[in-house]
Every structure is written in C-alpha cells, then in structure tokens.
Design a protein around this motif. Sequence first.
Motif, PDB file in Angstrom:
ATOM      1  N   ALA A 115       1.509  10.075   7.806  1.00 19.18           N
ATOM      2  CA  ALA A 115       1.716   8.799   7.120  1.00 19.18           C
ATOM      3  C   ALA A 115       0.445   8.344   6.421  1.00 19.18           C
ATOM      4  O   ALA A 115       0.477   7.434   5.598  1.00 19.18           O
ATOM      5  CB  ALA A 115       2.188   7.741   8.108  1.00 19.18           C
ATOM      6  N   GLY A 116      -0.668   8.973   6.767  1.00 22.45           N
ATOM      7  CA  GLY A 116      -1.932   8.576   6.167  1.00 22.45           C
ATOM      8  C   GLY A 116      -2.505   7.328   6.802  1.00 22.45           C
ATOM      9  O   GLY A 116      -3.560   6.859   6.406  1.00 22.45           O
ATOM     10  N   ASP A 117      -1.794   6.785   7.777  1.00 18.64           N
ATOM     11  CA  ASP A 117      -2.281   5.576   8.439  1.00 18.64           C
ATOM     12  C   ASP A 117      -3.488   5.919   9.290  1.00 18.64           C
ATOM     13  O   ASP A 117      -4.507   5.266   9.235  1.00 18.64           O
ATOM     14  CB  ASP A 117      -1.206   4.978   9.352  1.00 18.64           C
ATOM     15  CG  ASP A 117      -0.174   4.228   8.551  1.00 18.64           C
ATOM     16  OD1 ASP A 117      -0.464   3.885   7.403  1.00 18.64           O
ATOM     17  OD2 ASP A 117       0.916   3.987   9.078  1.00 18.64           O
ATOM     18  N   ASP A 118      -3.283   6.940  10.097  1.00 17.86           N
ATOM     19  CA  ASP A 118      -4.384   7.508  10.824  1.00 17.86           C
ATOM     20  C   ASP A 118      -5.287   6.447  11.419  1.00 17.86           C
ATOM     21  O   ASP A 118      -6.506   6.495  11.302  1.00 17.86           O
ATOM     22  CB  ASP A 118      -5.214   8.389   9.886  1.00 17.86           C
ATOM     23  CG  ASP A 118      -5.936   9.463  10.690  1.00 17.86           C
ATOM     24  OD1 ASP A 118      -5.495   9.733  11.808  1.00 17.86           O
ATOM     25  OD2 ASP A 118      -6.942   9.994  10.189  1.00 17.86           O
ATOM     26  N   LEU A 139      11.700   5.544  -3.999  1.00 15.77           N
ATOM     27  CA  LEU A 139      11.923   6.954  -4.325  1.00 15.77           C
ATOM     28  C   LEU A 139      13.381   7.138  -4.722  1.00 15.77           C
ATOM     29  O   LEU A 139      14.150   6.179  -4.737  1.00 15.77           O
ATOM     30  CB  LEU A 139      11.625   7.833  -3.098  1.00 15.77           C
ATOM     31  CG  LEU A 139      10.200   7.843  -2.547  1.00 15.77           C
ATOM     32  CD1 LEU A 139      10.159   8.578  -1.214  1.00 15.77           C
ATOM     33  CD2 LEU A 139       9.264   8.498  -3.550  1.00 15.77           C
ATOM     34  N   GLU A 199       4.122  10.972   2.570  1.00 23.51           N
ATOM     35  CA  GLU A 199       3.494   9.909   3.343  1.00 23.51           C
ATOM     36  C   GLU A 199       4.419   8.704   3.475  1.00 23.51           C
ATOM     37  O   GLU A 199       4.459   8.044   4.523  1.00 23.51           O
ATOM     38  CB  GLU A 199       2.188   9.478   2.671  1.00 23.51           C
ATOM     39  CG  GLU A 199       1.067  10.500   2.800  1.00 23.51           C
ATOM     40  CD  GLU A 199      -0.121  10.159   1.907  1.00 23.51           C
ATOM     41  OE1 GLU A 199      -1.245  10.572   2.240  1.00 23.51           O
ATOM     42  OE2 GLU A 199       0.074   9.482   0.874  1.00 23.51           O
ATOM     43  N   LEU A 209       0.839  -1.207   0.000  1.00 25.22           N
ATOM     44  CA  LEU A 209       0.000   0.000   0.000  1.00 25.22           C
ATOM     45  C   LEU A 209       0.866   1.246   0.000  1.00 25.22           C
ATOM     46  O   LEU A 209       0.619   2.203  -0.742  1.00 25.22           O
ATOM     47  CB  LEU A 209      -0.918  -0.001   1.232  1.00 25.22           C
ATOM     48  CG  LEU A 209      -1.790   1.243   1.423  1.00 25.22           C
ATOM     49  CD1 LEU A 209      -2.803   1.407   0.298  1.00 25.22           C
ATOM     50  CD2 LEU A 209      -2.510   1.203   2.766  1.00 25.22           C
ATOM     51  N   LEU A 269       3.954   1.538  -1.129  1.00 25.38           N
ATOM     52  CA  LEU A 269       4.638   1.690  -2.410  1.00 25.38           C
ATOM     53  C   LEU A 269       3.697   2.096  -3.526  1.00 25.38           C
ATOM     54  O   LEU A 269       4.051   2.887  -4.402  1.00 25.38           O
ATOM     55  CB  LEU A 269       5.325   0.372  -2.791  1.00 25.38           C
ATOM     56  CG  LEU A 269       6.511  -0.023  -1.936  1.00 25.38           C
ATOM     57  CD1 LEU A 269       7.009  -1.408  -2.328  1.00 25.38           C
ATOM     58  CD2 LEU A 269       7.627   0.997  -2.083  1.00 25.38           C
ATOM     59  N   GLY A 270       2.481   1.546  -3.495  1.00 25.23           N
ATOM     60  CA  GLY A 270       1.583   1.749  -4.620  1.00 25.23           C
ATOM     61  C   GLY A 270       0.790   3.032  -4.562  1.00 25.23           C
ATOM     62  O   GLY A 270       0.491   3.628  -5.603  1.00 25.23           O
ATOM     63  N   ARG A 271       0.471   3.489  -3.378  1.00 18.82           N
ATOM     64  CA  ARG A 271      -0.517   4.561  -3.287  1.00 18.82           C
ATOM     65  C   ARG A 271      -0.113   5.792  -2.502  1.00 18.82           C
ATOM     66  O   ARG A 271      -0.823   6.798  -2.539  1.00 18.82           O
ATOM     67  CB  ARG A 271      -1.806   4.011  -2.673  1.00 18.82           C
ATOM     68  CG  ARG A 271      -2.547   3.039  -3.592  1.00 18.82           C
ATOM     69  CD  ARG A 271      -2.881   3.683  -4.919  1.00 18.82           C
ATOM     70  NE  ARG A 271      -3.696   2.817  -5.788  1.00 18.82           N
ATOM     71  CZ  ARG A 271      -3.917   3.076  -7.071  1.00 18.82           C
ATOM     72  NH1 ARG A 271      -3.375   4.143  -7.624  1.00 18.82           N
ATOM     73  NH2 ARG A 271      -4.641   2.274  -7.803  1.00 18.82           N
ATOM     74  N   LYS A 272       0.971   5.736  -1.734  1.00 19.30           N
ATOM     75  CA  LYS A 272       1.257   6.890  -0.902  1.00 19.30           C
ATOM     76  C   LYS A 272       2.164   7.888  -1.611  1.00 19.30           C
ATOM     77  O   LYS A 272       2.958   7.535  -2.470  1.00 19.30           O
ATOM     78  CB  LYS A 272       1.881   6.439   0.426  1.00 19.30           C
ATOM     79  CG  LYS A 272       0.879   5.687   1.307  1.00 19.30           C
ATOM     80  CD  LYS A 272       1.345   5.560   2.735  1.00 19.30           C
ATOM     81  CE  LYS A 272       0.285   4.862   3.587  1.00 19.30           C
ATOM     82  NZ  LYS A 272       0.732   4.711   4.985  1.00 19.30           N
TER      83      LYS A 272
END
Lengths: 247, 247
Positions: free
Chosen positions: B237-240, B199, B157, B148, B150-153
């Motif tokens: 991190a968007g984990d939230d 990255l 993030e 997740l 690698l693919g979307r953040k």
Amino acid sequence: MTQIFKIDHTNCEDCPIRHRAVCANCDVHELELLEGIKYYRSFEAGQTIIWSGDQMNFVGSVVSGIASLTQTMEDGRTQMVGLLLPSDFVGRPGRDSAPYDVVATTDIVMCCFRKKPFEELMGATPHIAHRLLQMTLDELDAAREWMLVLGRKTAREKIASLLSIIARRDASIGQNGSSSPIVFDLPLTREAMADYLGLTLETVSRQISALKKDEIILLEGKRRVSVPDMGRLMEEAGDDSDGGYLV
Amino acid sequence: MTQIFKIDHTNCEDCPIRHRAVCANCDVHELELLEGIKYYRSFEAGQTIIWSGDQMNFVGSVVSGIASLTQTMEDGRTQMVGLLLPSDFVGRPGRDSAPYDVVATTDIVMCCFRKKPFEELMGATPHIAHRLLQMTLDELDAAREWMLVLGRKTAREKIASLLSIIARRDASIGQNGSSSPIVFDLPLTREAMADYLGLTLETVSRQISALKKDEIILLEGKRRVSVPDMGRLMEEAGDDSDGGYLV
DNA sequence: CGCGAGTTTGACCTGCCTCAACTAAAGTGG
DNA sequence: CCACTTTAGTTGAGGCAGGTCAAACTCGCG
C-alpha cells in the motif's frame, strides 16, 4: 527559521478576519477572553509551520498569506491535501499530533492560541465550538470535492478546477457580473500546483500553456492570470454548474 | 423503494453503536432526550438514501450495514468520496441540501432524527456537539488520507490501501498478533471499488489478480479475502508505517 | 555578467483506459 | 430439470494521457 513579527498587537475588533474565522460568532465578552490568550506569529514563505507527527501545542487562524497541508510518502511523492487561506483554522482541539505538514506557501501571519487554554475556552463558550464545527464541515465538503478532482478529472480539467477555485475567492467576485474579466495572481508555483492536483509540474505547465493557447485564460508574466469568460473556464473544469448566470 | 423495518424499538442502552456514535458521550439523561426523537429506517442494498441536492430533513447514524457517499459528473464519471460504516454519522446540522448522494451499499439500518429537533438538542447538550466535532475531524483526516491515495498512488497501491483499510476494522484486529491470517468479505463490488479508487473496474480486477498471484492475498470465491501477512499488504500500500509491530 | 530558481518545451515511454470477448454463478420460467 | 438471461468478474489487445528524462529559456539578483 527566522520568525518575523510584523503585527505588534491588533485589536480583535479591527481584525481583517474577524467575521470569518473561529471567532466569527463571538460576542464582545467572548472576544475579550480570546484576546487575552492570543498571540501573533509570522512565518516566511517556505517555512514549515508544523511538522507531520510533531506535538502540536497551539492552534490558530491564518490572518494573512497562504499555507498548505501536505502529506508525503517515504519515497518522496507528495500530495497537498488542503490550502489554508485567511480565516482558515489550523490545528485540532483534542488531538495531540499533527497528521500532516503545514507549510507557509507565502509569507504568512497567524493568530495563535496555546492549545490547552483554547480547549478550555471552547468548553465554556459554545459559540466557538459551534463555529469550529461549521468550519470543519465546510472543509470536509471541500476535501470531498477535491477527491472528485483527484480521482476522476483529466489534467486539463484539474488545472481549470484549480484556477476556478482561486479565481472564485481571490478575485472578489460578485460585484462584477459575468462578463468583465477576472484577474488574479497565482499564489502557487507550478510544482505546488502539481502537488495539489496529483500531476507532475511538466504536465501543469503544458496544460496551462494549452489553456492559454485556447484563450480560456490570458497570462501576464508567469503568475498573473486573467479569465475573460468565467463560464468557459468552469466548463473546462467539468463542474458546469452552469455558472448560475447562464440560466 | 420498499423500506424494511427490521428493528421495532431498541433501547439505546443495548444499541450496538452506543459507544462510538454521536451519542457516545451522552449521559443517561441526554440519552433519554435522544431516545424521544429517534426512529429507525432501513434501506435495501442499492437504494439511494439521500439524493445530491435534495433537501435533507433528517440526520442519523448507521447502525448496521454500509453506505457510500458518491459524487457524479454530468457525463457519468463518478467518484466515491466516503464510506459510511456502523456508527458513522449522516447529514449536516445547519445545512439544508446534501452535497452528494448517499447510497446503501449493503442492506442498512439507520437511527434517524428529524433535523430540526436534533439541532435544537445539539444546542442544549454540548456533549453531542463535541462528539460530532470529533467525528467530523476524524472524517476530515480520513478524507485527506484518501486524497493521497487518489492523487499519488499507483493502481496496485490503491488496491492494497483499500484492502488494508477494510481489513483493519472489518476483521477485528488487535486480539490476534501479527502473524495469524486475517479474513474478511469485500463489502464492495469491483465497480464500487473502482469508484472509490479512481480506477476502472478492469484495472481493479487485474490488480486483485496480480496481488493474488504474488500471494499478498488469497481469494475464496470472488469476495472473501484472506491476508496471510498484514505487513506485506501494508508495504504494497506504500503506507509502510512499519505496521507498528515490526519495530 | 553569471548564477540559480522557476518554468517551458520536446521526445520518448508506460501505466492505465478502452473496447471486446469470455467465464462463473445465480436466478427464471416453461 | 434444463435452456435462457442477468449480473459480476476475468482476461486480452491496443491506444493514449500523462509521466520521465533532458534541454533550453526567463528573470531577478549578488
């Protein structure tokens, strides 16, 4: 929400996934034990089989059809983290809640076991535990290979990688040599492919068109793909393990 | 190529990873069996422990230090597919060749077993097989969570995700509540972070600077990081998962 | 026929990559 | 002890792959 029970009762001996699923190594006696606690469930394409965070009270094997494992962020971004094909195992012995959604991508039939009895059986029959370890290690390898795809490959390489993977097992390779064209149906919508590859559906569409224009693949309708030269497709994927037959 | 043997012979009972490694569930008797076939190996930072494709003739646990699993494409693009911390297991019972490079990121000590005897022992002691299955399932979950990332953040993030993960286990969380700042050293170079996150090292550097400017993190030198508010970092991190303590 | 789901294609924009210069710290050796 | 190199990291300028938004096309179906 409708569940369709297509399979009444199939003998394990005749099961199409008998030799690839968790039960692959089981002897006749062990198979009887499994047979005693198994039951079939069917799901329609689009149905969610298990919700992330939910209590899982069963485990099982995909008998036919395809399911996907999906993770979703609060803002809706989603990433498919696994593709479940016939014989693949669903669920975690020794784990209560599911870490991601399991969604039926096509109509699907599963061979299920209630978790508790299965765990007990697993303790008693090392064959099952051993097979499950092997399968989990394979899945781990697949997940890690996919990390390379997600992290480092270009959109075109991603598409080519996905097509190679599907081609490799969907079309029964092996009997035909290198040159005869491979044909298969995409089991995924463009959106599902995008979710698997970490792309947008527009980019997926564009790259498929590009591969078609370059004659790496041919399309019949939207879903039927044929690959005239598997070696070229794998080159495009960047895998370039030299196909084995190029050497 | 020099190997340094720092540990002469340590009793399993005193082993720092005794309760988290493959041997965690072993009873005294089983531990004796393991003790009979184990040996220690040390590697310097930067050494490759196992080369992709090579024959693996041992398996083992990381006792101290950090190693990374890395996949490389022919053109040099590399993706780190796993981080091995103390107690993590290396190698595949029942598999001959390694699917990726294992590289010592820091100086590292491993507790090794020759593969053959270990496999035999595993057949005889279900505790070990069972523990290995649990650990493999955990690794699979971690790999999928990383998919997740690698693919979307976004780059920001991704950095925040990596920092959260390191913070979560490196700084021994738990004893301190939410508010006291967490401090830890980055065990990875910018380049290694880039390889893990899919990255470039420049982007890593820029995003770390940005997080610093926004006071999500503080830096002491290049490597020492402190996190004044773990909740904010996890938001970034968007984990939230709402931190657990926010509720 | 008209609708909707799935897909394609175009035009534009932006986040990250690329290339490059520069700084900081840590050896190395004369 | 100081010039010199090496290694790790930072920062800037510009370009491009892939994302975003929008429109149109296909095809099966009620």
